[in-house]
Write a protein that holds these residues in place. Sequence first.
Motif, PDB file in Angstrom:
ATOM      1  N   ASP A 297     -15.293  11.202 -53.364  1.00  9.34           N
ATOM      2  CA  ASP A 297     -14.190  11.979 -53.898  1.00  9.34           C
ATOM      3  C   ASP A 297     -14.756  13.261 -54.521  1.00  9.34           C
ATOM      4  O   ASP A 297     -15.541  13.194 -55.468  1.00  9.34           O
ATOM      5  CB  ASP A 297     -13.484  11.112 -54.965  1.00  9.34           C
ATOM      6  N   PRO A 298     -14.361  14.425 -53.990  1.00  9.66           N
ATOM      7  CA  PRO A 298     -14.929  15.662 -54.540  1.00  9.66           C
ATOM      8  C   PRO A 298     -14.649  15.836 -56.029  1.00  9.66           C
ATOM      9  O   PRO A 298     -15.475  16.367 -56.767  1.00  9.66           O
ATOM     10  CB  PRO A 298     -14.266  16.781 -53.723  1.00  9.66           C
ATOM     11  N   TYR A 299     -13.486  15.353 -56.484  1.00 13.97           N
ATOM     12  CA  TYR A 299     -13.171  15.483 -57.913  1.00 13.97           C
ATOM     13  C   TYR A 299     -14.178  14.701 -58.751  1.00 13.97           C
ATOM     14  O   TYR A 299     -14.630  15.165 -59.785  1.00 13.97           O
ATOM     15  CB  TYR A 299     -11.745  14.969 -58.202  1.00 13.97           C
ATOM     16  N   GLU A 300     -14.505  13.512 -58.254  1.00 15.83           N
ATOM     17  CA  GLU A 300     -15.406  12.651 -59.038  1.00 15.83           C
ATOM     18  C   GLU A 300     -16.802  13.276 -59.107  1.00 15.83           C
ATOM     19  O   GLU A 300     -17.373  13.441 -60.192  1.00 15.83           O
ATOM     20  CB  GLU A 300     -15.443  11.246 -58.391  1.00 15.83           C
ATOM     21  N   VAL A 301     -17.366  13.665 -57.957  1.00 14.75           N
ATOM     22  CA  VAL A 301     -18.759  14.155 -58.005  1.00 14.75           C
ATOM     23  C   VAL A 301     -18.872  15.498 -58.708  1.00 14.75           C
ATOM     24  O   VAL A 301     -19.852  15.759 -59.413  1.00 14.75           O
ATOM     25  CB  VAL A 301     -19.435  14.222 -56.610  1.00 14.75           C
ATOM     26  N   ILE A 302     -17.837  16.342 -58.554  1.00 16.81           N
ATOM     27  CA  ILE A 302     -17.899  17.647 -59.224  1.00 16.81           C
ATOM     28  C   ILE A 302     -17.751  17.468 -60.735  1.00 16.81           C
ATOM     29  O   ILE A 302     -18.446  18.117 -61.517  1.00 16.81           O
ATOM     30  CB  ILE A 302     -16.859  18.615 -58.622  1.00 16.81           C
ATOM     31  N   SER A 303     -16.862  16.551 -61.129  1.00 15.41           N
ATOM     32  CA  SER A 303     -16.722  16.328 -62.575  1.00 15.41           C
ATOM     33  C   SER A 303     -18.019  15.766 -63.146  1.00 15.41           C
ATOM     34  O   SER A 303     -18.404  16.080 -64.271  1.00 15.41           O
ATOM     35  CB  SER A 303     -15.590  15.343 -62.878  1.00 15.41           C
TER      36      SER A 303
ATOM     37  N   TYR B 221     -21.333  16.074 -61.775  1.00 16.05           N
ATOM     38  CA  TYR B 221     -22.535  16.921 -61.668  1.00 16.05           C
ATOM     39  C   TYR B 221     -22.288  18.400 -61.970  1.00 16.05           C
ATOM     40  O   TYR B 221     -23.234  19.140 -62.227  1.00 16.05           O
ATOM     41  CB  TYR B 221     -23.131  16.816 -60.263  1.00 16.05           C
ATOM     42  N   GLY B 222     -21.040  18.842 -61.868  1.00 18.16           N
ATOM     43  CA  GLY B 222     -20.745  20.262 -62.028  1.00 18.16           C
ATOM     44  C   GLY B 222     -20.480  20.895 -60.666  1.00 18.16           C
ATOM     45  O   GLY B 222     -21.074  20.510 -59.666  1.00 18.16           O
ATOM     46  N   LEU B 223     -19.605  21.881 -60.670  1.00 22.63           N
ATOM     47  CA  LEU B 223     -19.192  22.506 -59.409  1.00 22.63           C
ATOM     48  C   LEU B 223     -20.351  23.186 -58.679  1.00 22.63           C
ATOM     49  O   LEU B 223     -20.616  22.923 -57.505  1.00 22.63           O
ATOM     50  CB  LEU B 223     -18.067  23.520 -59.696  1.00 22.63           C
ATOM     51  N   ASP B 224     -21.048  24.075 -59.390  1.00 20.83           N
ATOM     52  CA  ASP B 224     -22.101  24.823 -58.687  1.00 20.83           C
ATOM     53  C   ASP B 224     -23.251  23.907 -58.283  1.00 20.83           C
ATOM     54  O   ASP B 224     -23.907  24.136 -57.264  1.00 20.83           O
ATOM     55  CB  ASP B 224     -22.600  25.977 -59.553  1.00 20.83           C
ATOM     56  N   GLN B 225     -23.476  22.875 -59.054  1.00 15.73           N
ATOM     57  CA  GLN B 225     -24.532  21.915 -58.704  1.00 15.73           C
ATOM     58  C   GLN B 225     -24.207  21.276 -57.351  1.00 15.73           C
ATOM     59  O   GLN B 225     -25.095  21.137 -56.503  1.00 15.73           O
ATOM     60  CB  GLN B 225     -24.640  20.834 -59.789  1.00 15.73           C
ATOM     61  N   ILE B 226     -22.952  20.909 -57.143  1.00 11.05           N
ATOM     62  CA  ILE B 226     -22.565  20.275 -55.872  1.00 11.05           C
ATOM     63  C   ILE B 226     -22.546  21.309 -54.750  1.00 11.05           C
ATOM     64  O   ILE B 226     -23.056  21.068 -53.646  1.00 11.05           O
ATOM     65  CB  ILE B 226     -21.195  19.557 -56.014  1.00 11.05           C
ATOM     66  N   ARG B 227     -21.993  22.485 -55.012  1.00 12.00           N
ATOM     67  CA  ARG B 227     -21.980  23.538 -53.973  1.00 12.00           C
ATOM     68  C   ARG B 227     -23.414  23.815 -53.526  1.00 12.00           C
ATOM     69  O   ARG B 227     -23.703  23.947 -52.339  1.00 12.00           O
ATOM     70  CB  ARG B 227     -21.342  24.838 -54.514  1.00 12.00           C
ATOM     71  N   PHE B 228     -24.296  23.904 -54.503  1.00  9.52           N
ATOM     72  CA  PHE B 228     -25.684  24.224 -54.194  1.00  9.52           C
ATOM     73  C   PHE B 228     -26.344  23.111 -53.379  1.00  9.52           C
ATOM     74  O   PHE B 228     -26.947  23.354 -52.342  1.00  9.52           O
ATOM     75  CB  PHE B 228     -26.447  24.446 -55.503  1.00  9.52           C
ATOM     76  N   PHE B 229     -26.178  21.897 -53.851  1.00  8.77           N
ATOM     77  CA  PHE B 229     -26.807  20.758 -53.174  1.00  8.77           C
ATOM     78  C   PHE B 229     -26.381  20.698 -51.707  1.00  8.77           C
ATOM     79  O   PHE B 229     -27.208  20.526 -50.806  1.00  8.77           O
ATOM     80  CB  PHE B 229     -26.430  19.448 -53.891  1.00  8.77           C
ATOM     81  N   LEU B 230     -25.080  20.835 -51.478  1.00  2.00           N
ATOM     82  CA  LEU B 230     -24.570  20.673 -50.106  1.00  2.00           C
ATOM     83  C   LEU B 230     -25.203  21.674 -49.139  1.00  2.00           C
ATOM     84  O   LEU B 230     -25.387  21.369 -47.966  1.00  2.00           O
ATOM     85  CB  LEU B 230     -23.045  20.848 -50.083  1.00  2.00           C
ATOM     86  N   PHE B 231     -25.531  22.852 -49.636  1.00  7.42           N
ATOM     87  CA  PHE B 231     -26.002  23.893 -48.713  1.00  7.42           C
ATOM     88  C   PHE B 231     -27.493  24.167 -48.784  1.00  7.42           C
ATOM     89  O   PHE B 231     -28.049  24.768 -47.873  1.00  7.42           O
ATOM     90  CB  PHE B 231     -25.166  25.164 -48.899  1.00  7.42           C
ATOM     91  N   ARG B 232     -28.127  23.714 -49.851  1.00  6.49           N
ATOM     92  CA  ARG B 232     -29.573  23.910 -49.950  1.00  6.49           C
ATOM     93  C   ARG B 232     -30.291  22.737 -49.284  1.00  6.49           C
ATOM     94  O   ARG B 232     -31.326  22.897 -48.662  1.00  6.49           O
ATOM     95  CB  ARG B 232     -29.979  24.016 -51.426  1.00  6.49           C
TER      96      ARG B 232
END
Length: 508
Positions: A307-313, A315-326
């Motif tokens: 659930d994107p809401y769960e993981v973003i809440s 770890y943080g939004l940019d942390q997840i955005r970064f992880f997915l693409f790095r």
Amino acid sequence: MNNFYITTPIYYVNDKPHIGHAYTTIACDIFARFQKLQNKNVFFLTGTDEHGQKVEKAAVSAGEEPQIFVNKMSKNFKNLVPFLGCEVNDFICTTEKRHKIAAQYFWNTLEKNNQIYLSHYEGWYSVRDEAFYMENELIKKNDTYIAPSGAPVEWVKEESYFFKLSEWQDKLIDFYTSNPDSIKPKSRYNEVLSFIHGGLRDLSISRTTFKWGIPVPNNNKHVMYVWIDALCNYLTSIGYPEQQSENFKNFWPGIHIVGKDILRFHSVYWPAFLMAANLKPPTKVFAHGWWTNEGEKISKSLGNVIDPYEVISHYGLDQIRFFLFREVPFGNDGDFSRESIAKRVNADLSNNFGNLIQRICSFIKKNCNSIVENNFSLNSEDDRLLQFSIDKINNYRSYMERQEINKALKETFELLTETNVYVDQQAPWVLNKSNIARMNVVLSLTVELIKRSTLMLYPVIPGSCLKVFEILNLNFSSINFDNIENLPSTSLTINEPSPIFPRIVIDD
Ligand code: ME8
């Protein structure tokens, strides 16, 4: 060409959004933000696919009228967009009136161009994939067949309109031979070409056994096949059928970012439909890979949907955005592992990027009264690093143009690593006692390189980068990739630094 049109797939509203949907939408946001920084006029579209048998079945099991059900489910996807930090220009729903008008106009054009005929379809259909399959594509399991995606198939027999796809084989091959970059990555291009070379059969494009779809013009017994309806969304949003409208003239054709599961629809059927309707095929279709969860396929029945809401809440939004693409090359499959998130974020964002900002800005605050004097009397070593940043920015830009986000990020982190090494070697804390002029040069260059790296990171982690610009007291709206290499001519008073990327504690 100063216009840039980018689209996500429109998502089925039979279920709630998960990390896979979030992934594609964030990818498009990254490209849209990057192109804005290249001073392009950007149009970014996403939305929901609300017709078809699969959605109708979901409404029935929810005990709701389809329209009420889809309106409710579509909101889940619409609300997710800002939560993911994405800025779209339009969110389209295929049950909107503007879309019905566009799809029916498109159908009529195909009919007028003698591309459609009425006959009977008999063969395999998967409701879950909303796809027709040939028997030789199916996998035999026990006594039944399943689709290559693992979805169940059923034998259907009904009157159907057909699109003359078989007539487009040579034209598609010609188009792709002269536009080899229009399907990416290269392995997907090869896959599509070999599929086309294998021969194309006419495609069933209407259904009669259910009603939840756009009616075929002049024959209410049929609804359009959901894919012909769905693909037209890319035209509707920019004003089709008004082909003279400003948006249509500016933005068609565009780039479609899709998952590899729906590549064939976008790179075989869609360009054929478009050419048959006298429209240009997409500039590019980029098919990205598939995310698994700790090594397992993500599926509702396994109960491991992320659930994107769960993981973003968490770890943080940019942390997840970064992880997915790095973490994973865009185009490859990836595994969503919590340990990998923590390792990536800690190593790159906390230790490398965050720590550089924190130590330099705290030093400037403490020792220079928060003022960077901006002295660029560079020596050869400084010059070398400045030139290195120019090379990294150039590489970054060409990788981003080719959707190779992880390589673009790699360039950025090479620059940050070099900048950290430079600070260690130059030791401004020593210069502070011996050579203030030289210390100012080192601080000026370091802050300048932080500015450059921050712009490079902005498309991926925009919120955090805006905080960095705020700390550096730089006006973000005036910085872009065309002026990034300009050196500041006046001094700069920075703001109070605060930690941006706290380390993630790894659970045992
Ligand atoms: O196919 N990993 O909608 P859909 C990566 N309505 N990406 C994933 C993913 C995963 N595990 N799961 C889903 C449809 N996606 C049609 C599209 S377009 C005219 C019509 C992403 O709700 C990926 O982008 O099944 C994939 O292509 C899309 O969601 C499928 O969404």
